[in-house]
Motif scaffolding. Structure first.
Motif, PDB file in Angstrom:
ATOM      1  N   CYS A   1      -5.416  -1.616  -9.770  1.00 61.37           N
ATOM      2  CA  CYS A   1      -6.010  -2.021  -8.445  1.00 61.37           C
ATOM      3  C   CYS A   1      -6.663  -3.414  -8.084  1.00 61.37           C
ATOM      4  O   CYS A   1      -6.164  -3.712  -6.682  1.00 61.37           O
TER       5      CYS A   1
ATOM      6  N   SER B   1      -8.912 -14.478  -1.085  1.00 56.20           N
ATOM      7  CA  SER B   1      -8.263 -13.030  -2.216  1.00 56.20           C
ATOM      8  C   SER B   1      -8.951 -13.739  -3.307  1.00 56.20           C
ATOM      9  O   SER B   1      -9.290 -12.259  -4.363  1.00 56.20           O
TER      10      SER B   1
ATOM     11  N   SER C   1     -11.559 -11.588  -6.128  1.00 59.33           N
ATOM     12  CA  SER C   1     -10.581 -11.247  -7.072  1.00 59.33           C
ATOM     13  C   SER C   1     -11.174 -11.309  -8.156  1.00 59.33           C
ATOM     14  O   SER C   1     -12.060 -10.806  -9.170  1.00 59.33           O
TER      15      SER C   1
ATOM     16  N   THR D   1       1.063  -1.103  -0.008  1.00 58.30           N
ATOM     17  CA  THR D   1      -0.172  -0.187   0.095  1.00 58.30           C
ATOM     18  C   THR D   1       1.082   1.545   0.123  1.00 58.30           C
ATOM     19  O   THR D   1       0.417   2.084  -1.118  1.00 58.30           O
TER      20      THR D   1
ATOM     21  N   ILE E   1     -14.629  -0.607  -4.298  1.00 57.33           N
ATOM     22  CA  ILE E   1     -14.436  -1.251  -5.304  1.00 57.33           C
ATOM     23  C   ILE E   1     -15.563  -1.248  -6.132  1.00 57.33           C
ATOM     24  O   ILE E   1     -16.291  -1.426  -6.714  1.00 57.33           O
TER      25      ILE E   1
ATOM     26  N   CYS F   1      -6.439   0.403  -2.358  1.00 57.19           N
ATOM     27  CA  CYS F   1      -7.487  -0.526  -3.456  1.00 57.19           C
ATOM     28  C   CYS F   1      -8.283  -0.967  -1.878  1.00 57.19           C
ATOM     29  O   CYS F   1      -7.893  -1.874  -2.649  1.00 57.19           O
ATOM     30  N   GLU F   2      -9.413  -0.526  -1.820  1.00 53.25           N
ATOM     31  CA  GLU F   2      -9.940  -1.714  -0.584  1.00 53.25           C
ATOM     32  C   GLU F   2     -11.121  -2.227  -1.620  1.00 53.25           C
ATOM     33  O   GLU F   2     -11.982  -1.716  -2.505  1.00 53.25           O
ATOM     34  N   LEU F   3     -11.512  -3.341  -1.468  1.00 52.61           N
ATOM     35  CA  LEU F   3     -12.546  -4.230  -1.161  1.00 52.61           C
ATOM     36  C   LEU F   3     -14.007  -3.668  -1.586  1.00 52.61           C
ATOM     37  O   LEU F   3     -14.446  -3.655  -3.033  1.00 52.61           O
TER      38      LEU F   3
ATOM     39  N   MET G   1      -5.274  -4.506  -4.616  1.00 50.18           N
ATOM     40  CA  MET G   1      -6.614  -4.843  -3.887  1.00 50.18           C
ATOM     41  C   MET G   1      -6.369  -6.676  -3.152  1.00 50.18           C
ATOM     42  O   MET G   1      -6.771  -7.342  -2.186  1.00 50.18           O
ATOM     43  N   SER G   2      -5.448  -7.826  -4.066  1.00 56.55           N
ATOM     44  CA  SER G   2      -5.437  -9.587  -3.859  1.00 56.55           C
ATOM     45  C   SER G   2      -4.156  -9.404  -2.874  1.00 56.55           C
ATOM     46  O   SER G   2      -4.795 -10.226  -2.285  1.00 56.55           O
TER      47      SER G   2
END
Length: 315
Positions: A100, A159, A163, A80, A187, A182-184, A104-105
């Motif tokens: 992104c 993850s 994804s 991050t 998004i 990028c946070e799940l 996130m993953s």
């Protein structure tokens, strides 16, 4: 989906990471603060890993798990902070679709790994205190490595599921994420398509992949406290609690800050304030973990002293 939504869709959208502050005059200060945090995180956790390898007295399951936790903290921070610092330096807020999703993953993998490792470490302390005579038999090296690999596999599977679900979503052009990474959940909120299945998956996976480790930690410490209170010797009680103190502090910091961010996101209207609060679980615990274990653990403090004494004599 209506025609306007279709016209606004793009196969390769660009996300905007709005960051923590809007005032550009404060950006240099933000760079200095987060670069310092990142540097301390890397050096502190790297020191824990080196000392655990260097000192033969620390070649135990407890410090094997701690070394992996430190390595995971380095990876989580690296997922991050560098991108945020690069964006500020380039005076940019953009991150590509692939970038992104990749970020996130990795955040999901290393965040999940931290969650699992804390549960494994709680189990280790449970066996050490509640079943001390069987400790070496149960916590043999192969079993410890298996627990670490199982934690990694669980995190990767979690993850990968999220994804793949995000990949099926379509996005519009105006994609602003009110955070520095990028946070799940954020998004998914930006998707033009139906996100019901994604939200259900988030709740289910949270119950399974977060709820079970937390339940394991609570179970372990209920039995640990019960066993310690039954000890007749006050010295034995102190020694037992001292071996758990560092881990309990790290658990409280990680889950306490995470829960605090969740509450903040509910009661606060400002997305910027929520983004600032997210720093508390995604950056601060990883920086403080080495200090907690170094300052609260007698064996680690002695190992640090011996390590630096050895380095001084070598130089």
């Amino acid at each position: 989906m209506n025609n306007m939504e279709k016209s606004n869709q793009t196969d390769f959208p660009v996300f905007l990471l709005l960051g923590l502050i809007e005032d550009t005059r404060l950006q240099p200060i933000l760079v200095s603060v987060f670069f310092s945090i990142y540097l301390v995180t890397i050096l502190g956790n790297l020191l824990i890993i080196l000392i655990s390898i260097y000192d033969s007295h620390l070649h135990t399951p407890m410090y094997l798990f701690l070394s992996n936790l430190s390595l995971n903290d380095i990876c989580l921070s690296t997922s991050t902070i560098p991108k945020m610092l690069a964006n500020i330096q380039e005076n940019s807020q953009s991150i590509t679709y692939k970038g992104c999703l990749t970020q996130m993953s990795f955040v999901l993998i290393f965040g999940g790994m931290e969650n699992c490792l804390l549960a494994v470490m709680a189990y280790d302390r449970y066996i050490a205190i509640c079943h001390p005579l069987r400790y070496t038999v149960i916590m043999e090296p192969c079993f410890c490595v298996l627990l670490i690999l199982l934690s990694l596999v669980i995190s990767v599977v979690d993850s990968l599921m999220h994804s793949l679900m995000v990949l099926r979503l379509s996005f519009c052009k105006h994609l602003e994420i009110s955070n520095f990474f990028c946070e799940l959940p954020q998004i998914i909120k930006l998707a033009c398509s139906d996100i019901l299945i994604d939200n259900i998956l988030i709740y289910l996976s949270s119950c399974i992949f977060i709820g079970i480790p937390i339940s394991g930690i609570v179970f372990s410490y209920v039995h640990i406290i019960s066993s310690v209170l039954r000890m007749a010797s006050s010295e034995g009680k102190y020694k037992a609690f001292s071996t758990c103190g560092s881990h309990l502090s790290v658990v409280s910091l990680f889950y306490g800050t995470g829960f605090g961010v969740y509450i903040t996101s509910i009661i606060m209207d400002s997305s910027r304030k929520t983004a600032v609060a997210s720093v508390m679980y995604s950056v601060v615990p990883q920086m403080l973990n080495p200090f907690i274990y170094s300052l609260r653990n007698r064996d680690m403090k002695e190992a640090v002293r011996k390590f630096f004494s050895g380095m001084a004599s070598f130089l």
